[in-house]
Structure formats: C-alpha cells, structure tokens
Design a protein around this motif. Structure first.
Motif, PDB file in Angstrom:
ATOM      1  N   ARG A  12       0.843  -1.187   0.000  1.00  0.00           N
ATOM      2  CA  ARG A  12       0.000   0.000   0.000  1.00  0.00           C
ATOM      3  C   ARG A  12       0.879   1.237   0.000  1.00  0.00           C
ATOM      4  N   PRO A  13       0.565   2.223  -0.838  1.00  0.00           N
ATOM      5  CA  PRO A  13       1.497   3.342  -1.023  1.00  0.00           C
ATOM      6  C   PRO A  13       1.616   4.273   0.167  1.00  0.00           C
ATOM      7  N   PHE A  14       0.707   4.201   1.137  1.00  0.00           N
ATOM      8  CA  PHE A  14       0.750   5.143   2.247  1.00  0.00           C
ATOM      9  C   PHE A  14       1.167   4.493   3.562  1.00  0.00           C
ATOM     10  N   ARG A  15       1.553   3.229   3.519  1.00  0.00           N
ATOM     11  CA  ARG A  15       1.895   2.533   4.753  1.00  0.00           C
ATOM     12  C   ARG A  15       3.299   1.958   4.696  1.00  0.00           C
ATOM     13  N   GLY A  16       3.837   1.714   5.879  1.00  0.00           N
ATOM     14  CA  GLY A  16       5.119   1.045   5.972  1.00  0.00           C
ATOM     15  C   GLY A  16       6.284   1.939   5.579  1.00  0.00           C
ATOM     16  N   PRO A  17       7.470   1.335   5.458  1.00  0.00           N
ATOM     17  CA  PRO A  17       8.665   2.091   5.068  1.00  0.00           C
ATOM     18  C   PRO A  17       8.495   2.737   3.691  1.00  0.00           C
ATOM     19  N   THR A  18       9.125   3.860   3.502  1.00  0.00           N
ATOM     20  CA  THR A  18       9.029   4.530   2.199  1.00  0.00           C
ATOM     21  C   THR A  18       9.980   3.865   1.210  1.00  0.00           C
ATOM     22  N   PRO A  19       9.505   3.596  -0.010  1.00  0.00           N
ATOM     23  CA  PRO A  19      10.391   3.044  -1.037  1.00  0.00           C
ATOM     24  C   PRO A  19      11.447   4.068  -1.455  1.00  0.00           C
ATOM     25  N   HIS A  20      12.348   3.633  -2.317  1.00  0.00           N
ATOM     26  CA  HIS A  20      13.361   4.537  -2.849  1.00  0.00           C
ATOM     27  C   HIS A  20      12.687   5.678  -3.613  1.00  0.00           C
ATOM     28  N   LYS A  21      13.189   6.875  -3.447  1.00  0.00           N
ATOM     29  CA  LYS A  21      12.672   8.077  -4.097  1.00  0.00           C
ATOM     30  C   LYS A  21      11.246   8.415  -3.660  1.00  0.00           C
ATOM     31  N   ARG A  42      11.457   8.555  15.214  1.00  0.00           N
ATOM     32  CA  ARG A  42      10.556   7.464  15.600  1.00  0.00           C
ATOM     33  C   ARG A  42      10.408   6.435  14.487  1.00  0.00           C
ATOM     34  N   PHE A  43      10.273   6.902  13.230  1.00  0.00           N
ATOM     35  CA  PHE A  43      10.086   6.003  12.091  1.00  0.00           C
ATOM     36  C   PHE A  43      11.332   6.071  11.207  1.00  0.00           C
TER      37      PHE A  43
END
Length: 213
Positions: A12-21, A42-43
């Motif tokens: 899901r694009p709004f959850r979890g770790p952010t992808p590259h870029k 924190r994150f």
C-alpha cells in the motif's frame, strides 16, 4: 485465509517504510521542523523532508540543518527549487505539510515569496510529486487566506475540506515560562489529490488503494 484481492500491507502506497525516491512527508515552511524531526527519529525506515527559507544562512540555521540531516531528513530552503528538484529526479511524497503564516494579499518583491505565487506553484507540482489520493495539510491563522486557497484549489479540480479550531495563545515571560493570554482561531485546509484528477482511466482508479494514512 487472506483475501487475494486485497493488497498486502507492505504494497500500500501510504503505509510502511518509504520506497526509494519517496518521502513520507515534505514539510513546507517547516521552521525548526520539530515534528518532522520527532517523526524521523521514531520512524527510521521512512524518509522526510523539511523546506524553509530560514535554512539558507546563519550559524543557528546551519546547526539546525545539520541536526535534521543527521536524522536522515532532507532539507531545502526554496520551495519552488525543491519541488522542481523532486520533479527532475522523479521523487514523490505521500503527504505535504504547509504551515502558512502570511496573508494572501501580502506584497513582496520576489514572486516566489508572494502567497498566491507559492501556492499556485505547489498546485502545479502536485501531479508530478504527490501520490494519487495523497493530501496536503495547510495550517494558517488567516481566514481570507484559507478561503482563497480553497477557491484556487477547487477550481483546479482538487478536493478540499476546511476546519476551524480554537487554540490557546501563549506568550513567553522573562523567566522563560509560558502563560496563556487568550484563544485564537486556526484554519486547517486539507487538499486531496483525488483519483479522478490523477487518473482519467477508470480501471487505474479502481486498482489504486483508497486509504491514505
């Protein structure tokens, strides 16, 4: 059993770790960026950015930028330059924060400091740098400013919602403590980059997750 039609949480694009870029949040007019700094600590698997003209020069500004960079927060000092850089490099963000303390009709020499010019440049950049269904959260104490922003964004096809909240007004005493001297209205404007504006193809809209956190 898991539902195969439901996307996994990590996709899901709004959850979890952010992808590259990808940034979790880009804070425009961030000031000391205390909230972004706390979120970054924190994150740690999410990327954040803070942009403020005050980061350009001065010892205190350089110390603050170094502290933000040490927490993996990307910094910039001109909003339009930072957004153009995001477009060139193909970088997107999940959300924007924008604490706007200027009046809509404020006259400045530079067109990039005038409220309408700044705001319109951000709206122009949103299709290139904000995830579909992503939001821009704007905070301002000026009612006419938030009304003008809402009209401008609505005319461009964005979804808008305004909320008025009452906050205490504090002043700092000579001893360094704070006392409340009254209340003030603060206006919160949520602008959503809706799926209909992002995708003309209905099939693409149906595939895109609708929950933004």
């Amino acid at each position: 059993m898991p539902n195969p039609s439901k996307p996994k949480k990590s996709t899901r694009p709004f959850r979890g770790p952010t992808p590259h870029k990808v940034f979790q949040t880009v804070d425009l007019g961030a000031g000391w960026a205390g909230n972004i700094l706390n979120y970054a600590k924190r994150f740690r698997r999410r990327r954040y950015a803070a942009v403020d003209i005050g980061y350009k020069k001065g010892r205190v500004a350089h110390e603050r930028v170094a502290k933000l960079n040490a927490a993996n927060v990307v910094t910039g000092y001109m909003i339009h330059h930072f957004l153009n850089r995001m477009k060139r490099e193909g970088v997107r963000t999940r959300h924007f924060n924008f604490q706007f303390m200027n009046r809509w009709d404020l006259k400045e020499r530079s067109p990039h400091i005038r409220t309408p010019a700044i705001f319109k440049s951000i709206l122009d950049a949103i299709p290139h740098v904000l995830y579909p269904n992503g939001k821009m959260y704007i905070t301002t104490p000026f009612k006419r400013t938030v009304e003008a922003m809402q009209r401008t964004a609505t005319r461009r096809g964005f979804k808008c919602r305004v909320k008025e909240v009452i906050e205490p007004t504090d002043i700092r005493t000579r001893r360094g403590t704070y006392i409340t001297i009254g209340n003030r209205s603060v206006y919160l404007l949520d602008i959503t980059y809706g799926l209909k504006k992002a995708f003309s193809d209905k099939s693409k809209r149906m595939k895109w997750p609708r929950i933004a956190n």
